[in-house]
Design an enzyme around this catalytic site. Sequence first.
Site, PDB file in Angstrom:
ATOM      1  N   GLU A 129       0.815  -1.222   0.000  1.00 48.69           N
ATOM      2  CA  GLU A 129       0.000   0.000   0.000  1.00 48.69           C
ATOM      3  C   GLU A 129       0.848   1.271   0.000  1.00 48.69           C
ATOM      4  O   GLU A 129       0.563   2.231  -0.716  1.00 48.69           O
ATOM      5  CB  GLU A 129      -0.930   0.002   1.233  1.00 48.69           C
ATOM      6  CG  GLU A 129      -1.882   1.173   1.300  1.00 48.69           C
ATOM      7  CD  GLU A 129      -2.862   1.190   0.123  1.00 48.69           C
ATOM      8  OE1 GLU A 129      -3.692   0.295   0.023  1.00 48.69           O
ATOM      9  OE2 GLU A 129      -2.768   2.126  -0.707  1.00 48.69           O
ATOM     10  N   VAL A 132       2.654   3.582  -3.209  1.00 50.71           N
ATOM     11  CA  VAL A 132       2.057   4.689  -3.986  1.00 50.71           C
ATOM     12  C   VAL A 132       1.183   5.517  -3.048  1.00 50.71           C
ATOM     13  O   VAL A 132       0.261   4.989  -2.426  1.00 50.71           O
ATOM     14  CB  VAL A 132       1.168   4.162  -5.142  1.00 50.71           C
ATOM     15  CG1 VAL A 132       0.588   5.330  -5.941  1.00 50.71           C
ATOM     16  CG2 VAL A 132       1.920   3.217  -6.052  1.00 50.71           C
ATOM     17  N   GLY A 187      10.903  16.092   5.545  1.00 52.06           N
ATOM     18  CA  GLY A 187      11.024  14.636   5.394  1.00 52.06           C
ATOM     19  C   GLY A 187      10.181  14.058   4.273  1.00 52.06           C
ATOM     20  O   GLY A 187       9.861  12.872   4.277  1.00 52.06           O
ATOM     21  N   GLU A 190      12.935  12.051  -1.176  1.00 54.77           N
ATOM     22  CA  GLU A 190      13.769  10.853  -1.120  1.00 54.77           C
ATOM     23  C   GLU A 190      15.161  11.256  -0.628  1.00 54.77           C
ATOM     24  O   GLU A 190      15.546  12.429  -0.707  1.00 54.77           O
ATOM     25  CB  GLU A 190      13.912  10.253  -2.521  1.00 54.77           C
ATOM     26  CG  GLU A 190      12.611   9.764  -3.111  1.00 54.77           C
ATOM     27  CD  GLU A 190      11.993   8.648  -2.300  1.00 54.77           C
ATOM     28  OE1 GLU A 190      12.617   7.593  -2.124  1.00 54.77           O
ATOM     29  OE2 GLU A 190      10.860   8.832  -1.828  1.00 54.77           O
ATOM     30  N   ASP A 201      10.537   9.100  -9.387  1.00 55.11           N
ATOM     31  CA  ASP A 201       9.746   8.539  -8.289  1.00 55.11           C
ATOM     32  C   ASP A 201       8.295   8.340  -8.748  1.00 55.11           C
ATOM     33  O   ASP A 201       7.689   7.285  -8.527  1.00 55.11           O
ATOM     34  CB  ASP A 201       9.822   9.497  -7.089  1.00 55.11           C
ATOM     35  CG  ASP A 201       8.966   9.046  -5.925  1.00 55.11           C
ATOM     36  OD1 ASP A 201       9.453   8.228  -5.134  1.00 55.11           O
ATOM     37  OD2 ASP A 201       7.808   9.502  -5.826  1.00 55.11           O
ATOM     38  N   LYS A 205       5.847   4.811  -9.434  1.00 51.61           N
ATOM     39  CA  LYS A 205       4.488   4.676  -8.903  1.00 51.61           C
ATOM     40  C   LYS A 205       3.489   4.487 -10.043  1.00 51.61           C
ATOM     41  O   LYS A 205       2.540   3.709  -9.923  1.00 51.61           O
ATOM     42  CB  LYS A 205       4.140   5.911  -8.061  1.00 51.61           C
ATOM     43  CG  LYS A 205       4.992   6.014  -6.793  1.00 51.61           C
ATOM     44  CD  LYS A 205       4.843   7.366  -6.124  1.00 51.61           C
ATOM     45  CE  LYS A 205       5.681   7.476  -4.865  1.00 51.61           C
ATOM     46  NZ  LYS A 205       5.742   8.850  -4.329  1.00 51.61           N
ATOM     47  N   GLY A 302       5.730  11.556   3.849  1.00 53.23           N
ATOM     48  CA  GLY A 302       5.972  11.927   5.249  1.00 53.23           C
ATOM     49  C   GLY A 302       6.001  10.676   6.112  1.00 53.23           C
ATOM     50  O   GLY A 302       5.438   9.643   5.743  1.00 53.23           O
TER      51      GLY A 302
HETATM   52  N1  HSE Z   1       9.496  11.146  -1.955  1.00 54.07           N
HETATM   53  C1  HSE Z   1       8.177  10.721  -2.185  1.00 54.07           C
HETATM   54  C2  HSE Z   1       7.326  11.917  -2.521  1.00 54.07           C
HETATM   55  C3  HSE Z   1       7.551  10.055  -0.969  1.00 54.07           C
HETATM   56  O1  HSE Z   1       7.798  13.050  -2.434  1.00 54.07           O
HETATM   57  O2  HSE Z   1       6.184  11.720  -2.883  1.00 54.07           O
HETATM   58  C4  HSE Z   1       7.752   8.581  -0.944  1.00 54.07           C
HETATM   59  O3  HSE Z   1       7.211   7.943  -2.051  1.00 54.07           O
END
Ligand code: HSE
Length: 431
Positions: A129, A132, A187, A190, A201, A205, A302
Amino acid sequence: MDCINIGLIGYGVVGQGVVKALKSRRKFLREKYETDFFIKTICDRSIFKKPNPGLENTALTVDYHAILKDPDIHVVVELIGGLSPAKEIVLGALRAKKHVVTANKALIAECGLELFKEAETQGCSILFESSVGAGVPIIRTITEGMAGNKFNGVYGIINGTCNFILTAMSKHKLTFAQALKEAQEKGYAESNPSLDISGMDAAYKLAILVFITMGKFVSVKDIYVEGINHISHEDIEFAESLNLSICLLAIAKKTGNKLDVRVHPTMIPKDHGLATVNGVDNAIFLDTDPLGDVFIEGQGAGQMTAAMGVVADLINLGIRVDAPACIWAFNPADEVANLTLRKIEEVETRFYIRFMVIDKPGVLASITTVLGQHNISIASVSQKQEDKGSTVPVVILTHKANEREVKEALEKITELAVVKGKPVAIRMEKL
Ligand code: HSE
């Protein structure tokens, strides 16, 4: 099952969030689900490099084999990210007949098919889960809540860092660098933020979303990916004046037997739900049949939101431990077999194009001549008045145009003496 023993591999930001969530909710979970969610062992290569208050009743190790070999561990939670050794860990856990929960988007996007087959062979579940949208229930909503529907399109804001940056640039007038710094401090980004900014990223997803909705495994190298680092205040302001909004959109769109899969900055109408997704929120808009349009939104990055996706997977495993979970909801097999990817050069979209030009008679004519030679039809033209003699921005919105033609036309226009710098082209989606 009255006790689920968990082996947690990866004690970084999300791993620590999972421990925090399970500890603070242990009594509540025990009462509600009659199950004790117990973190028996934590493995992390840095675990002995710092004090670990609160882990006195947890076995600590730097060797993940200790978890894979432990017959008392029922579920392995993999939170180290990346492909290696994550793949060996997940395959090893499944072969040892342990269920797996992972937040690892790269692993599921690249190796999902192999891992799902292994899980099936072993009669185990692999749940993902948090891969994504973190804890926003996107995967389970699709695979379970929307089972039986056909999926024609998936449109997602699925990188919190990029959305945070674009919102901060547009609403708080921050520079790109200031907004990125804030996202990192909170936070969201990545460990290597270029994965976020470059769109990679979101591409991982998107590959997962395409699989669970349309049943097709698409390698990330076949996804067209463009990041947000060329987006400027100027374009954000122009977009606003045109009643448009810029977001990093992950798109999977089926037309006939062709599937577009792409991630790029996109201008969308300001009154669409996706245009109202602010800050670190993620959202997906699904075009389905017969259910129709479905929209899901929530905080997509987060520590605790990512941790809660993992916790939800653990609870779902706990209550269905004898019935492997669904991992896809997708379209009929014959449709999937015939579906081929549309190359980016064949895609047709509308474009926003900004040229910086010298303000003198005949300039527009020289640009529009090249556009016409490439079958690019113009929907509107606007120019901002600047000081006389300086360069001025000219913005052209096109009707649907072919990618290859647009690319070639822009190369030719860049060479015109009256055009300064590289034009900025941003695709538009009507949705
Ligand atoms: N670094 C990703 C984002 C979070 O900024 O959406 C983890 O998938």
